[in-house]
Design an enzyme around this catalytic site. Structure first.
Site, PDB file in Angstrom:
ATOM      1  N   ASP A  81     -33.398  -4.783  30.891  1.00 27.59           N
ATOM      2  CA  ASP A  81     -32.142  -5.471  31.212  1.00 27.59           C
ATOM      3  C   ASP A  81     -30.917  -4.403  31.129  1.00 27.59           C
ATOM      4  O   ASP A  81     -30.152  -4.666  31.240  1.00 27.59           O
ATOM      5  CB  ASP A  81     -31.776  -6.178  29.541  1.00 27.59           C
ATOM      6  CG  ASP A  81     -32.737  -7.998  30.252  1.00 27.59           C
ATOM      7  OD1 ASP A  81     -33.709  -7.747  30.832  1.00 27.59           O
ATOM      8  OD2 ASP A  81     -32.828  -8.951  29.825  1.00 27.59           O
ATOM      9  N   GLY A  82     -30.909  -3.358  29.713  1.00 21.84           N
ATOM     10  CA  GLY A  82     -29.977  -2.595  29.974  1.00 21.84           C
ATOM     11  C   GLY A  82     -29.690  -1.678  31.068  1.00 21.84           C
ATOM     12  O   GLY A  82     -28.697  -1.333  31.188  1.00 21.84           O
ATOM     13  N   ASN A 155     -22.409  -8.538  30.432  1.00 21.63           N
ATOM     14  CA  ASN A 155     -23.068 -10.103  29.333  1.00 21.63           C
ATOM     15  C   ASN A 155     -21.906  -9.671  28.002  1.00 21.63           C
ATOM     16  O   ASN A 155     -21.994 -10.829  27.954  1.00 21.63           O
ATOM     17  CB  ASN A 155     -24.426  -8.636  28.218  1.00 21.63           C
ATOM     18  CG  ASN A 155     -25.219  -8.972  28.505  1.00 21.63           C
ATOM     19  OD1 ASN A 155     -25.748 -10.103  28.993  1.00 21.63           O
ATOM     20  ND2 ASN A 155     -26.697  -8.350  27.906  1.00 21.63           N
ATOM     21  N   ASP A 156     -21.352  -8.887  27.743  1.00 18.88           N
ATOM     22  CA  ASP A 156     -20.019  -9.393  26.951  1.00 18.88           C
ATOM     23  C   ASP A 156     -19.989  -8.589  26.061  1.00 18.88           C
ATOM     24  O   ASP A 156     -19.941  -6.994  26.633  1.00 18.88           O
ATOM     25  CB  ASP A 156     -21.104 -10.150  25.430  1.00 18.88           C
ATOM     26  CG  ASP A 156     -22.238  -8.818  24.557  1.00 18.88           C
ATOM     27  OD1 ASP A 156     -22.125  -8.056  25.367  1.00 18.88           O
ATOM     28  OD2 ASP A 156     -23.251  -9.301  24.365  1.00 18.88           O
ATOM     29  N   ALA A 197     -27.863 -12.972  24.615  1.00 20.26           N
ATOM     30  CA  ALA A 197     -28.363 -11.566  24.209  1.00 20.26           C
ATOM     31  C   ALA A 197     -27.934 -12.073  22.773  1.00 20.26           C
ATOM     32  O   ALA A 197     -27.893 -12.737  22.013  1.00 20.26           O
ATOM     33  CB  ALA A 197     -27.273 -10.697  24.746  1.00 20.26           C
ATOM     34  N   TYR A 198     -26.479 -10.943  22.198  1.00 21.74           N
ATOM     35  CA  TYR A 198     -25.788 -10.856  20.603  1.00 21.74           C
ATOM     36  C   TYR A 198     -25.502 -12.015  20.585  1.00 21.74           C
ATOM     37  O   TYR A 198     -25.224 -12.766  19.830  1.00 21.74           O
ATOM     38  CB  TYR A 198     -25.405  -9.688  21.022  1.00 21.74           C
ATOM     39  CG  TYR A 198     -23.962  -9.535  19.532  1.00 21.74           C
ATOM     40  CD1 TYR A 198     -24.812  -9.580  18.250  1.00 21.74           C
ATOM     41  CD2 TYR A 198     -23.141  -8.533  19.333  1.00 21.74           C
ATOM     42  CE1 TYR A 198     -24.583  -9.450  17.016  1.00 21.74           C
ATOM     43  CE2 TYR A 198     -23.036  -7.835  18.730  1.00 21.74           C
ATOM     44  CZ  TYR A 198     -23.075  -8.725  16.860  1.00 21.74           C
ATOM     45  OH  TYR A 198     -22.913  -8.353  15.940  1.00 21.74           O
ATOM     46  N   ALA A 199     -24.955 -13.308  21.330  1.00 26.00           N
ATOM     47  CA  ALA A 199     -24.057 -13.675  21.238  1.00 26.00           C
ATOM     48  C   ALA A 199     -25.157 -15.342  20.393  1.00 26.00           C
ATOM     49  O   ALA A 199     -24.504 -16.304  19.713  1.00 26.00           O
ATOM     50  CB  ALA A 199     -23.109 -14.780  22.540  1.00 26.00           C
ATOM     51  N   SER A 201     -28.016 -14.172  19.155  1.00 28.66           N
ATOM     52  CA  SER A 201     -28.018 -14.364  17.829  1.00 28.66           C
ATOM     53  C   SER A 201     -27.186 -14.454  16.604  1.00 28.66           C
ATOM     54  O   SER A 201     -27.554 -14.825  15.482  1.00 28.66           O
ATOM     55  CB  SER A 201     -28.848 -12.757  18.121  1.00 28.66           C
ATOM     56  OG  SER A 201     -27.364 -11.806  17.366  1.00 28.66           O
TER      57      SER A 201
END
Length: 299
Positions: A81-82, A155-156, A197-199, A201
């Site tokens: 994904d990166g 993403n964020d 993604a990070y959000a 988790s």
């Protein structure tokens, strides 16, 4: 059936793999096999210049990202994904559609398994696909009247503390209206794409890609009543650094370190969106079931 996409770009991992011989060889073999398949289908292949630098793959025209955006009708991204996020940020302005072939692990947006690419890709090349448009974020770091840094994010946008420092204090406004002062380890503003993604988790909700909104998620907030909130992406989000040390802002892993008190991070919806193409029958919910392992052991 006639080809819909004749000039196709091939993009592998952006990071150099020279220190990992096995990963380098795996990347080269995957790109070589996919390139050969594209030629067999009647496509003209453009090999992205960083991918060429990583693998040394011969036999194709080497092109910069700008040249791919101007001339390619489709871009195939082979990696995780990166890699897909990086390609999306670069090619969104050209409206070049992207297909993700998962050479990584999780793969929320690189959804075609490497071992299945032939059966999945052939119909797409001939115009049989699902299209999925993803909005991007435009973020700026402002110090006084000067813009220190500007970036796009798919993403964020994350403002957080260093590994050894205490909490940060952030003043948040939405559409010019004061929302709150937040004391936490940091704050995430995520797009629907970044909501998994990070959000996620950090305890945030998942937003369906068709929603025109963002989710704002505090990271380990000091006050437990400080909860994630879903916002319209038509409003500017302003995050001002009020307190804390060793604070940084990250935009899809693009970083600027050493933010000072009074610095402001402004987040707005970007002008362009990223176009993802998927095999016919693709479903966002099927992706969630597979990647998050929902209903394991059930029907």
């Amino acid at each position: 059936m006639n080809l819909t996409f004749r000039k196709v770009a091939l993009i592998g991992k952006y990071q150099r793999l020279a220190s990992d011989a096995a990963a380098l060889e795996k990347s080269r073999l995957a790109l070589e096999d996919i390139g050969r398949f594209l030629v067999e289908q009647g496509c003209e292949v453009l090999l992205e210049d960083e991918s060429y630098a990583n693998t040394g793959l011969q036999g194709y025209e080497v092109a910069t990202t700008e040249q791919i955006g101007m001339h390619a009708e489709l871009a195939l991204v082979v990696g995780g994904d990166g890699t897909m996020l990086g390609a999306g940020r670069e090619l969104a302005r050209y409206q070049t559609p992207l297909v993700g072939i998962n050479g990584g692990r999780l793969g929320f947006v690189t959804d075609i398994a490497l071992e299945d690419y032939r059966s999945a890709l052939a119909p797409i090349l001939h115009g049989d696909y699902e299209e999925d448009e993803r909005p991007m974020m435009r973020a700026r770091v402002i110090r006084g009247s000067e813009c220190l840094f500007e970036a796009l994010a798919l993403n964020d946008v994350v403002v957080n503390r260093g590994s050894t420092s205490g909490m940060v204090e952030l003043r948040v406004e939405v559409g010019g209206v004061f929302v709150s002062n937040q004391r936490a380890d940091g704050l995430i503003v995520a797009s629907p794409t970044g909501s998994t993604a990070y959000a996620l988790s950090a305890g945030g909700p998942m937003l369906h890609p068709s929603l025109r909104g963002w989710v704002m998620v505090p990271i380990a907030p000091h006050t437990l009543s400080n909860r994630p909130i879903v916002l319209s992406d038509s409003e500017e989000i302003a995050i001002e650094v009020v307190g804390g040390r060793d604070i940084s802002a990250n935009f899809d892993m693009q970083s600027i370190a050493t933010l000072l008190h009074g610095d402001r991070i402004l987040v707005t919806r970007a002008e362009h969106s990223v176009r993802f193409l998927h095999p016919r029958g693709w479903s966002y919910f099927a992706t969630l079931r597979k990647k998050l392992r929902w209903n394991e052991g059930g029907s």
